[in-house]
Write an enzyme that holds these catalytic residues in place. Structure first.
Site, PDB file in Angstrom:
ATOM      1  N   LEU A  88       0.903  -1.086  -0.078  1.00 29.96           N
ATOM      2  CA  LEU A  88       0.194  -0.063   0.052  1.00 29.96           C
ATOM      3  C   LEU A  88       0.868   1.211   0.013  1.00 29.96           C
ATOM      4  O   LEU A  88       1.957   1.425   0.399  1.00 29.96           O
ATOM      5  CB  LEU A  88      -0.924   0.104   1.253  1.00 29.96           C
ATOM      6  CG  LEU A  88      -1.749  -1.405   1.205  1.00 29.96           C
ATOM      7  CD1 LEU A  88      -2.498  -1.326   2.561  1.00 29.96           C
ATOM      8  CD2 LEU A  88      -2.996  -1.037   0.027  1.00 29.96           C
ATOM      9  N   ASN A  91      -2.762  -5.895  10.003  1.00 26.48           N
ATOM     10  CA  ASN A  91      -2.482  -6.892   9.244  1.00 26.48           C
ATOM     11  C   ASN A  91      -2.151  -8.003   9.873  1.00 26.48           C
ATOM     12  O   ASN A  91      -1.342  -7.958  11.316  1.00 26.48           O
ATOM     13  CB  ASN A  91      -1.277  -6.373   8.101  1.00 26.48           C
ATOM     14  CG  ASN A  91      -1.047  -7.570   7.271  1.00 26.48           C
ATOM     15  OD1 ASN A  91      -1.707  -7.878   6.591  1.00 26.48           O
ATOM     16  ND2 ASN A  91       0.305  -7.732   7.385  1.00 26.48           N
ATOM     17  N   HIS A 149       0.475 -11.462   9.882  1.00 29.75           N
ATOM     18  CA  HIS A 149       1.661 -12.049   9.202  1.00 29.75           C
ATOM     19  C   HIS A 149       2.079 -13.259   9.869  1.00 29.75           C
ATOM     20  O   HIS A 149       2.297 -13.325  10.830  1.00 29.75           O
ATOM     21  CB  HIS A 149       2.989 -10.669   9.499  1.00 29.75           C
ATOM     22  CG  HIS A 149       4.141 -11.251   8.571  1.00 29.75           C
ATOM     23  ND1 HIS A 149       4.257 -11.069   7.250  1.00 29.75           N
ATOM     24  CD2 HIS A 149       5.310 -11.671   8.966  1.00 29.75           C
ATOM     25  CE1 HIS A 149       5.434 -11.651   6.830  1.00 29.75           C
ATOM     26  NE2 HIS A 149       6.234 -11.862   7.943  1.00 29.75           N
TER      27      HIS A 149
END
Length: 224
Positions: free
Chosen positions: A97, A111, A113
């Protein structure tokens, strides 16, 4: 009643297994959020069907139709903003992004991960973990900033690495924990207990200097 819950927009690119975990948690009332929309950059993403089956509005903002990342992110941002989300959740969203997008959603963009950050940022985390010979691996949820997989880490879930593990076996073990970890973090945000302030994670107004541990957090809830 559901309109009073925190509106969440989830971004996906693939199968949407973490999306499904969040759908299930929201539907059961385990997390106090309302999934307002699911957006994918890939029209064929199987996760879109998961959302439709749950009665959630879906959108496709196909990155291949835009000349560059900036124009794509502007279109994506406009799509998300239509739902006025309190939280934007990246659930297997495979796009880097732009700074403008990240800044626009700062403090409400998270997010997941598949590693114990800061170890193994980027791709192929399970292969790299096995090559490094670590005894413990896992997943992390973090606030997103302009550093790839480098935003402040909120919470982690750990798994053991077994002798003879293949990348696929390790990935499956980590993914199972992801499906517990992501709803736990989204739930904390939905209750207002979790926020980002001056690039620091705060829980109940207190700085989180070391990432929260999923299992320890569960133990604390049971004891309290």
């Amino acid at each position: 009643m559901s309109q009073d819950l925190l509106p969440v927009v989830i971004l996906i690119s693939g199968t949407g297994t973490n999306l499904q975990a969040l759908i299930d948690a929201a539907r059961s009332g385990a997390i106090p959020v309302r999934i307002a929309a699911v957006v994918s950059n890939r029209p064929e993403a199987p996760g879109l069907e998961r959302a439709r089956e749950a009665g959630i509005t879906t959108h496709v903002v196909d990155h291949t139709r835009y000349p560059d990342r900036e124009h794509f992110d502007q279109a994506l941002q406009a799509c998300i903003d239509a739902y006025r989300p309190g939280l934007v959740v990246l659930a297997g969203f495979m796009r880097i992004l732009t700074p403008g997008f990240v800044e626009h959603f700062a403090g409400r963009l998270i997010n997941i991960h598949p590693s114990l950050l800061p170890d193994f940022r980027g791709l192929k985390t399970h292969e790299r973990a096995l090559r490094a010979g670590v005894q413990e691996h896992g997943a992390s949820v973090h606030f997103v900033n302009n550093e790839l997989d480098g935003g402040p880490v909120i919470m982690q879930a750990r798994v053991p690495v077994h002798p003879g593990d293949t990348p696929a076996e390790l990935a499956a073990r980590v993914q199972t924990r992801e499906h517990e970890l992501y709803p736990a973090v989204v739930g904390l945000f939905g209750t207002g207990r979790l926020r980002l302030e001056q690039d620091r994670v705060l829980l109940d107004g207190r700085p989180v200097d070391t990432p929260l541990d999923l299992d320890a957090s569960r133990k604390d809830r049971k004891e309290n």
